[in-house]
Design a protein around this motif. Structure first.
Motif, PDB file in Angstrom:
ATOM      1  N   TYR A   9    -100.668  14.151 -72.823  1.00  0.00           N
ATOM      2  CA  TYR A   9    -100.733  15.601 -72.682  1.00  0.00           C
ATOM      3  C   TYR A   9    -101.999  16.003 -71.953  1.00  0.00           C
ATOM      4  N   TRP A  10    -101.914  17.140 -71.299  1.00  0.00           N
ATOM      5  CA  TRP A  10    -103.105  17.857 -70.836  1.00  0.00           C
ATOM      6  C   TRP A  10    -103.103  19.240 -71.480  1.00  0.00           C
ATOM      7  N   TYR A  11    -104.254  19.584 -72.046  1.00  0.00           N
ATOM      8  CA  TYR A  11    -104.503  20.905 -72.579  1.00  0.00           C
ATOM      9  C   TYR A  11    -105.762  21.433 -71.899  1.00  0.00           C
ATOM     10  N   ARG A  12    -105.911  22.768 -71.894  1.00  0.00           N
ATOM     11  CA  ARG A  12    -107.175  23.295 -71.414  1.00  0.00           C
ATOM     12  C   ARG A  12    -107.675  24.352 -72.396  1.00  0.00           C
ATOM     13  N   GLN A  13    -108.979  24.534 -72.349  1.00  0.00           N
ATOM     14  CA  GLN A  13    -109.621  25.499 -73.231  1.00  0.00           C
ATOM     15  C   GLN A  13    -110.644  26.269 -72.427  1.00  0.00           C
TER      16      GLN A  13
ATOM     17  N   LYS B 245    -108.622  29.676 -77.255  1.00  0.00           N
ATOM     18  CA  LYS B 245    -107.756  28.676 -77.884  1.00  0.00           C
ATOM     19  C   LYS B 245    -107.447  27.533 -76.939  1.00  0.00           C
ATOM     20  N   VAL B 246    -106.959  26.472 -77.503  1.00  0.00           N
ATOM     21  CA  VAL B 246    -106.546  25.301 -76.740  1.00  0.00           C
ATOM     22  C   VAL B 246    -105.118  25.549 -76.247  1.00  0.00           C
ATOM     23  N   GLU B 247    -104.939  25.543 -74.914  1.00  0.00           N
ATOM     24  CA  GLU B 247    -103.637  25.900 -74.323  1.00  0.00           C
ATOM     25  C   GLU B 247    -102.926  24.676 -73.772  1.00  0.00           C
ATOM     26  N   PHE B 248    -101.661  24.567 -74.073  1.00  0.00           N
ATOM     27  CA  PHE B 248    -100.846  23.467 -73.571  1.00  0.00           C
ATOM     28  C   PHE B 248    -100.596  23.624 -72.079  1.00  0.00           C
ATOM     29  N   LEU B 249    -100.751  22.526 -71.345  1.00  0.00           N
ATOM     30  CA  LEU B 249    -100.401  22.521 -69.923  1.00  0.00           C
ATOM     31  C   LEU B 249     -99.116  21.726 -69.681  1.00  0.00           C
ATOM     32  N   VAL B 250     -99.139  20.446 -70.111  1.00  0.00           N
ATOM     33  CA  VAL B 250     -98.016  19.574 -69.754  1.00  0.00           C
ATOM     34  C   VAL B 250     -97.953  18.394 -70.721  1.00  0.00           C
ATOM     35  N   SER B 251     -96.741  17.909 -70.944  1.00  0.00           N
ATOM     36  CA  SER B 251     -96.552  16.664 -71.687  1.00  0.00           C
ATOM     37  C   SER B 251     -95.813  15.681 -70.787  1.00  0.00           C
ATOM     38  N   PHE B 252     -96.053  14.406 -71.040  1.00  0.00           N
ATOM     39  CA  PHE B 252     -95.583  13.344 -70.135  1.00  0.00           C
ATOM     40  C   PHE B 252     -95.099  12.186 -70.967  1.00  0.00           C
ATOM     41  N   TYR B 253     -93.869  11.743 -70.704  1.00  0.00           N
ATOM     42  CA  TYR B 253     -93.301  10.640 -71.462  1.00  0.00           C
ATOM     43  C   TYR B 253     -92.385   9.839 -70.569  1.00  0.00           C
ATOM     44  N   ASN B 254     -92.446   8.538 -70.680  1.00  0.00           N
ATOM     45  CA  ASN B 254     -91.549   7.665 -69.927  1.00  0.00           C
ATOM     46  C   ASN B 254     -91.655   7.947 -68.424  1.00  0.00           C
TER      47      ASN B 254
ATOM     48  N   CYS C  93    -104.990  25.413 -86.167  1.00  0.00           N
ATOM     49  CA  CYS C  93    -103.705  24.875 -86.578  1.00  0.00           C
ATOM     50  C   CYS C  93    -102.871  24.670 -85.318  1.00  0.00           C
ATOM     51  N   GLY C  94    -102.081  23.634 -85.319  1.00  0.00           N
ATOM     52  CA  GLY C  94    -101.160  23.352 -84.222  1.00  0.00           C
ATOM     53  C   GLY C  94     -99.768  23.224 -84.800  1.00  0.00           C
ATOM     54  N   THR C  95     -98.826  23.931 -84.229  1.00  0.00           N
ATOM     55  CA  THR C  95     -97.479  23.920 -84.780  1.00  0.00           C
ATOM     56  C   THR C  95     -96.506  23.246 -83.834  1.00  0.00           C
ATOM     57  N   GLU C  96     -95.533  22.617 -84.420  1.00  0.00           N
ATOM     58  CA  GLU C  96     -94.497  21.915 -83.667  1.00  0.00           C
ATOM     59  C   GLU C  96     -93.141  22.436 -84.108  1.00  0.00           C
ATOM     60  N   SER C  97     -92.348  22.862 -83.131  1.00  0.00           N
ATOM     61  CA  SER C  97     -90.976  23.270 -83.422  1.00  0.00           C
ATOM     62  C   SER C  97     -90.054  22.137 -83.022  1.00  0.00           C
TER      63      SER C  97
ATOM     64  N   LYS D 278    -105.532  30.511 -82.238  1.00  0.00           N
ATOM     65  CA  LYS D 278    -106.801  30.852 -81.584  1.00  0.00           C
ATOM     66  C   LYS D 278    -108.001  30.262 -82.283  1.00  0.00           C
ATOM     67  N   GLY D 279    -107.810  29.749 -83.484  1.00  0.00           N
ATOM     68  CA  GLY D 279    -108.904  29.090 -84.165  1.00  0.00           C
ATOM     69  C   GLY D 279    -109.630  29.998 -85.143  1.00  0.00           C
ATOM     70  N   THR D 280    -110.257  29.361 -86.134  1.00  0.00           N
ATOM     71  CA  THR D 280    -111.098  30.059 -87.110  1.00  0.00           C
ATOM     72  C   THR D 280    -112.457  29.390 -87.087  1.00  0.00           C
ATOM     73  N   LEU D 281    -113.485  30.169 -86.772  1.00  0.00           N
ATOM     74  CA  LEU D 281    -114.849  29.651 -86.720  1.00  0.00           C
ATOM     75  C   LEU D 281    -115.438  29.664 -88.119  1.00  0.00           C
ATOM     76  N   LEU D 282    -115.718  28.478 -88.637  1.00  0.00           N
ATOM     77  CA  LEU D 282    -116.313  28.346 -89.970  1.00  0.00           C
ATOM     78  C   LEU D 282    -117.777  27.949 -89.825  1.00  0.00           C
ATOM     79  N   THR D 283    -118.644  28.723 -90.435  1.00  0.00           N
ATOM     80  CA  THR D 283    -120.077  28.421 -90.430  1.00  0.00           C
ATOM     81  C   THR D 283    -120.517  28.223 -91.866  1.00  0.00           C
ATOM     82  N   VAL D 284    -121.074  27.064 -92.147  1.00  0.00           N
ATOM     83  CA  VAL D 284    -121.602  26.787 -93.476  1.00  0.00           C
ATOM     84  C   VAL D 284    -123.114  26.748 -93.381  1.00  0.00           C
TER      85      VAL D 284
END
Lengths: 114, 111
Positions: free
Chosen positions: A33-37, A42-51, B88-92, B103-109
């Motif tokens: 995968y490539w993600y960018r931030q 947030k961390v954004e999905f760009l692309v996934s690659f398989y096979n 958190c990252g979710t998968e469908s 977008k994330g949660t910034l935790l400062t301890v």
């Protein structure tokens, strides 16, 4: 512990130039995968690659982007004509055929377009 | 569809507890939690696969309510090393293992 290696760690390029970001995923992983931030966002999905082909890509991944796995170990992201808004941290990630162990991310390449 | 995380930021004193929530409008196959320290790559903490499942990792645990499409991350007796941004990252289903991150949660301890 196996790791995902990315080079370079930081790249500065002029707008309109082409850049290639390189990644060496973990050797027995199958999904890449490539993600960018963009800074602070947030961390954004760009692309996934398989096979050896793209399995999914986001709206961000338009015609200026391409990925390749040229030699069975490297996994590259090419940005053909960079724009200022391409400035971001680019993360490569890989995982095995199961997500139980999650993604392993590389340490990223910070791309700065000037 | 991007999952929604709350709160956006939380500040704790060492030893205090925190809960970070993640919710999605889509049916979820799994939820992942990652921690990212400033300038570093996200690091995998845990994956929740089944509804109502709770998992633990030292003093960090999480739950996943499949019916509500929600997950919560629990940090108890926080340590200075817990500081960072939690995603958190979710998968469908059918997503070829693609994760969509909140977008994330910034935790400062603080000491």
């Amino acid at each position: 512990e196996p790791e995902v290696t990315q080079t370079p760690s930081h790249q500065v390029t002029q707008m309109g130039q082409e850049v290639i970001l390189r990644c060496v995923p973990i050797s027995n992983h199958l999904y890449f995968y490539w993600y960018r931030q963009i800074l602070g966002q947030k961390v954004e999905f760009l692309v996934s690659f398989y096979n050896n082909e793209i399995s999914e890509k986001s709206e961000i991944f338009d015609d200026q982007f391409s990925v390749e796995r040229p030699d069975g170990s490297n996994f590259t992201l090419k940005i053909r004509s960079t724009k200022l808004e391409d400035s971001a941290m680019y993360f490569c990630a890989s995982n095995s055929d199961s997500l139980i162990y999650g993604y392993t991310f590389g340490s990223g390449t910070r791309l700065t377009v000037v | 569809q991007q999952p929604v995380q709350s709160p956006q930021a939380v500040i704790l004193r060492e030893g205090e507890d925190a809960v970070i929530n993640c919710s999605s409008s889509k049916a979820l196959y799994s939820v992942h939690w990652y921690r990212q320290k400033h300038g570093e790559a996200p690091v995998f903490l845990m994956i929740l696969l089944k509804g109502g499942e709770q998992k633990g990792h030292e003093k960090i645990s999480a739950s996943f309510n499949e019916k509500k499409q929600q997950s919560s991350l629990y940090l108890t007796a926080s340590q200075l090393s817990y500081s960072g941004t939690y995603f958190c990252g979710t998968e469908s289903g059918g997503s070829n293992y693609k994760l969509t991150f909140g977008k994330g949660t910034l935790l400062t301890v603080n000491p």
